[in-house]
Design a protein around this motif. Structure first.
Motif, PDB file in Angstrom:
ATOM      1  N   GLY A  49       0.820  -1.201   0.000  1.00 15.57           N
ATOM      2  CA  GLY A  49       0.000   0.000   0.000  1.00 15.57           C
ATOM      3  C   GLY A  49       0.855   1.253   0.000  1.00 15.57           C
ATOM      4  N   TYR A  51       0.316   5.517   0.407  1.00 10.60           N
ATOM      5  CA  TYR A  51      -0.645   6.567   0.724  1.00 10.60           C
ATOM      6  C   TYR A  51       0.041   7.924   0.685  1.00 10.60           C
ATOM      7  CZ  TYR A  51       1.572   6.368   5.322  1.00 10.60           C
ATOM      8  OH  TYR A  51       2.488   6.389   6.346  1.00 10.60           O
ATOM      9  N   ARG A  94       4.591   4.034   2.820  1.00  8.38           N
ATOM     10  CA  ARG A  94       4.191   2.730   2.308  1.00  8.38           C
ATOM     11  C   ARG A  94       3.981   1.758   3.462  1.00  8.38           C
ATOM     12  NH1 ARG A  94       5.302   1.819  -3.153  1.00  8.38           N
ATOM     13  NH2 ARG A  94       6.435   3.508  -4.186  1.00  8.38           N
ATOM     14  N   LEU A 128      -4.853   6.705  -1.736  1.00  8.55           N
ATOM     15  CA  LEU A 128      -4.437   5.357  -1.335  1.00  8.55           C
ATOM     16  C   LEU A 128      -4.384   4.460  -2.564  1.00  8.55           C
ATOM     17  CD1 LEU A 128      -3.778   3.257   0.874  1.00  8.55           C
ATOM     18  CD2 LEU A 128      -6.239   2.844   1.073  1.00  8.55           C
ATOM     19  N   ASP A 129      -3.250   3.803  -2.751  1.00  7.20           N
ATOM     20  CA  ASP A 129      -3.070   2.792  -3.796  1.00  7.20           C
ATOM     21  C   ASP A 129      -2.736   1.470  -3.107  1.00  7.20           C
ATOM     22  OD1 ASP A 129      -3.413   4.668  -5.797  1.00  7.20           O
ATOM     23  OD2 ASP A 129      -1.274   5.147  -5.871  1.00  7.20           O
ATOM     24  N   ILE A 130      -3.504   0.441  -3.413  1.00  8.47           N
ATOM     25  CA  ILE A 130      -3.284  -0.888  -2.847  1.00  8.47           C
ATOM     26  C   ILE A 130      -3.004  -1.850  -3.987  1.00  8.47           C
ATOM     27  CG2 ILE A 130      -4.283  -2.790  -1.531  1.00  8.47           C
ATOM     28  CD1 ILE A 130      -5.941  -0.772  -0.015  1.00  8.47           C
TER      29      ILE A 130
END
Length: 220
Positions: A49, A51, A94, A128-130
């Motif tokens: 993740g 952010y 991260r 947010l990237d997951i």
């Protein structure tokens, strides 16, 4: 025809199951607020993740980065309530974890700000990237591979040691042959000198004997 269709479908499903997928979103937070998301994960799956948090600035009327802002990340296995991640980081950071069991996992994010009666509420915009995908490394396989490499290295070291011992033995044999050759040459030289001395002594004795013989003949 039916078998070919089933085979193609199986290949497509296998390909899709190996793909990593990325979930990107942004949302808004206030002080003392926590936002949670649920991800259904298979076991031994790596989740990454990333952010980035921005705080509303009344003076500029824009969202911008503030060093005082901190982000709390909490990840739990929902079936067992087992905590997986507990971390607090800067406004941008991260987090990574590996799912130990298959099932739903909750990913919660909150800020370090607290709301008060005499303080203005903080408004946060959070990206947010997951990334979900990849599997946990097979540690036993890595260990066995390392063991095989170490075994090959030991074999190479033993062979190199044997080669070095053989080279040392050859050098010692060459040294002994060289010493023997030098000793033989020295003895040959001494033997030649001795022959020369004996030859000279013999010639001298013969010359003296002949001279004496002729002198005695003259006297007669």
């Amino acid at each position: 025809m039916l078998l070919s269709t089933r085979l193609n479908a199986l290949l497509i499903l296998t390909f899709l199951s190996c793909l990593r997928y990325v979930s990107s979103l942004h949302f808004y937070l206030d002080a003392d607020e926590k936002r949670c998301f649920v991800e259904e994960l298979p076991s031994d799956t790596v989740v990454e993740g990333h952010y980035r948090a921005l705080e509303w600035d009344e003076s500029t009327k824009l969202y911008s980065t503030h060093d005082d802002l901190g982000i709390q990340v909490d990840v739990d296995e929902m079936s067992t309530d087992e905590p997986v991640v507990r971390s607090r980081g800067p406004p941008e950071g991260r987090f990574t974890f590996t799912s130990h069991e298959a099932g739903d996992h909750s990913i919660c994010l909150s800020t370090n700000y607290t709301a008060g009666f005499f303080t203005a509420s903080k408004h946060i915009k959070l990206y947010l990237d997951i990334v979900v995908g990849g599997t946990k490394r097979d540690v036993e396989h890595d260990r066995s591979h390392v063991g095989e490499v170490a075994s090959k290295i030991r074999d190479l070291n033993e062979r190199l040691s044997a080669i070095r011992r053989e080279q040392q033995f050859q050098r010692e044999r060459e040294a002994s042959y060289r010493d023997l050759s030098e000793l033989t040459n020295a003895r040959a030289v001494y033997y030649t000198l001795a022959q020369i001395v004996v030859l000279i002594a013999t010639c001298t004795w013969q010359l003296r004997h002949l001279r004496r013989f002729f002198e005695e003949r003259k006297m007669r």
